[in-house]
Design an enzyme around this catalytic site. Structure first.
Site: not given
Ligand SMILES: NC(=O)c1ccc[n+]([C@@H]2O[C@H](COP(=O)([O-])OP(=O)(O)OC[C@H]3O[C@@H](n4cnc5c(N)ncnc54)[C@H](OP(=O)(O)O)[C@@H]3O)[C@@H](O)[C@H]2O)c1
Length: 245
Positions: A55, A60, A156
Site C-alpha cells: 500500500d 508518502y 480510506s
C-alpha cells in the site's frame, strides 16, 4: 489468501509510508529512510514470507517512486494500492477534482512503472463524506476503471458517515482498527464488500503487537491489514504470528 473481487490478497500487506517519508509523521521514534538496497532485501523477504500486497500513496513522499524502481521487473508478483486526493508538499494538500484525479493516477502509474493499478483509494481528510459526495472523485475513478487503468476503487475514510457512503458507492473501504469503526466492518460484511485495516499497530504505539494483529484480522469483512515496517525482524515476527492464528 483472501479475496478482493478477483484479486487474491495476503492477510498481511505492507504499508510503505516509512519507505519514502520521514517528516511530519506520527511514529514513536524518528528514523532514516532505508536505502534502495535495503528495501530490495526487505521486499524480497516479504515476498518469500507470502506477502503480496503493497500500500502506497502520493502523500508518502518518495514511496511510489522507490517502489517503482524496486518492483518494475516483478510487477505481477505484487498487488499494489495507491491513493488519490492527498499530496504532501511539506504539508498535506487535498484536491478531489476530476482533473487532479486523472493527473494523479497518471503520475502514480509513471512513478510505479506500471500500466495498471490494482486498487486506488480516495485519500480522504476529516471531511470524508464531503470529499466523496460533493466532488467528482468517484465518477472520475470509475471512468479510469472502465478504461482498464484501475481494477478496484475504494476510499480510506475516518467517519462512520464517510465509511458508510464509501461502502455504498465504491468497491472496498480502508479504515482504522478502532472499536468505533465496527459498524463499518459490519455494514461492509452485510453488503459483501471487503475492508482493509490501516494502522493496525496504532502507528507503532500498540503495547501488545500480537493482540493488535489478532484483533485487526478478526472481522470476517477484513481482506488484509497493512502493517507499516522497515524492520526485517518485525516483519518476520508479524507474519509468523499472523500465520499461527
Ligand atoms: N489511508 C490513510 O489515510 C492511511 C493513514 C495512515 C496509514 N495508512 C497505511 O497504513 C500503513 C500502516 O500504518 P502505519 O505505518 O501508520 O502504522 P502501523 O502499521 O500501525 O505501525 C507501524 C509501526 O509499527 C512498528 N512495528 C511494526 N511491527 C512491529 C513489531 N513486531 N514490533 C514493534 N513495532 C513494530 C513499525 O516500526 P518498524 O519499522 O521498526 O517495524 C512502525 O513504526 C501505512 O504504511 C499506510 O500504508 C493509511
Amino acid at each position: 489468501m483472501r479475496q478482493i473481487g478477483e484479486i487474491n490478497i495476503s492477510p498481511i500487506g505492507l504499508g510503505t509510508v516509512k519507505f519514502g517519508r520521514n517528516t511530519n509523521v506520527k511514529y514513536p521514534h524518528p528514523f532514516d529512510l532505508p536505502s534502495l538496497k535495503d528495501l530490495r532485501v526487505f521486499l524480497d523477504l516479504a515476498h518469500a514470507l507470502g506477502v503480496n500486497f503493497l500500500d502506497t500513496a502520493p502523500a508518502y513522499g518518495e514511496s511510489e517512486n522507490r517502489l517503482g524502481q524496486l518492483i518494475a521487473k516483478q510487477r505481477h508478483d505484487w498487488i499494489i494500492s495507491t491513493k488519490v486526493g492527498e499530496d504532501y508538499q511539506g504539508s498535506s494538500v487535498f484536491n478531489f477534482s476530476s482533473k487532479h484525479t486523472r493527473l494523479s493516477i497518471e503520475k502514480s502509474m509513471k512513478k510505479l512503472r506500471t500500466e495498471y493499478l490494482d486498487i486506488v483509494f480516495i485519500h480522504c481528510n476529516d471531511n470524508d463524506l464531503e470529499n466523496l459526495r460533493s466532488t467528482d472523485v468517484i465518477s472520475s475513478l470509475r471512468a479510469m476503471q472502465e478504461k482498464g487503468y484501475v481494477r478496484y476503487i475504494g476510499a480510506s475514510t475516518k467517519t462512520l458517515a464517510g465509511g458508510s457512503y464509501a461502502i455504498d458507492n465504491t468497491d472496498l473501504v480502508m479504515v482504522s482498527n478502532t472499536s468505533s469503526q465496527l459498524p463499518i466492518l459490519e455494514k461492509a460484511h452485510t453488503k459483501k464488500k471487503p475492508t482493509i485495516i490501516k494502522k493496525p499497530l496504532q502507528s507503532g504505539f500498540s503495547t501488545n503487537i500480537h493482540s493488535s494483529i489478532k484483533k485487526a484480522l478478526a472481522h470476517p469483512s477484513v481482506a488484509s491489514i497493512i502493517v507499516g515496517s522497515i524492520n526485517k525482524a518485525h516483519l518476520r515476527a508479524n507474519i509468523k504470528y499472523a500465520t499461527s492464528l
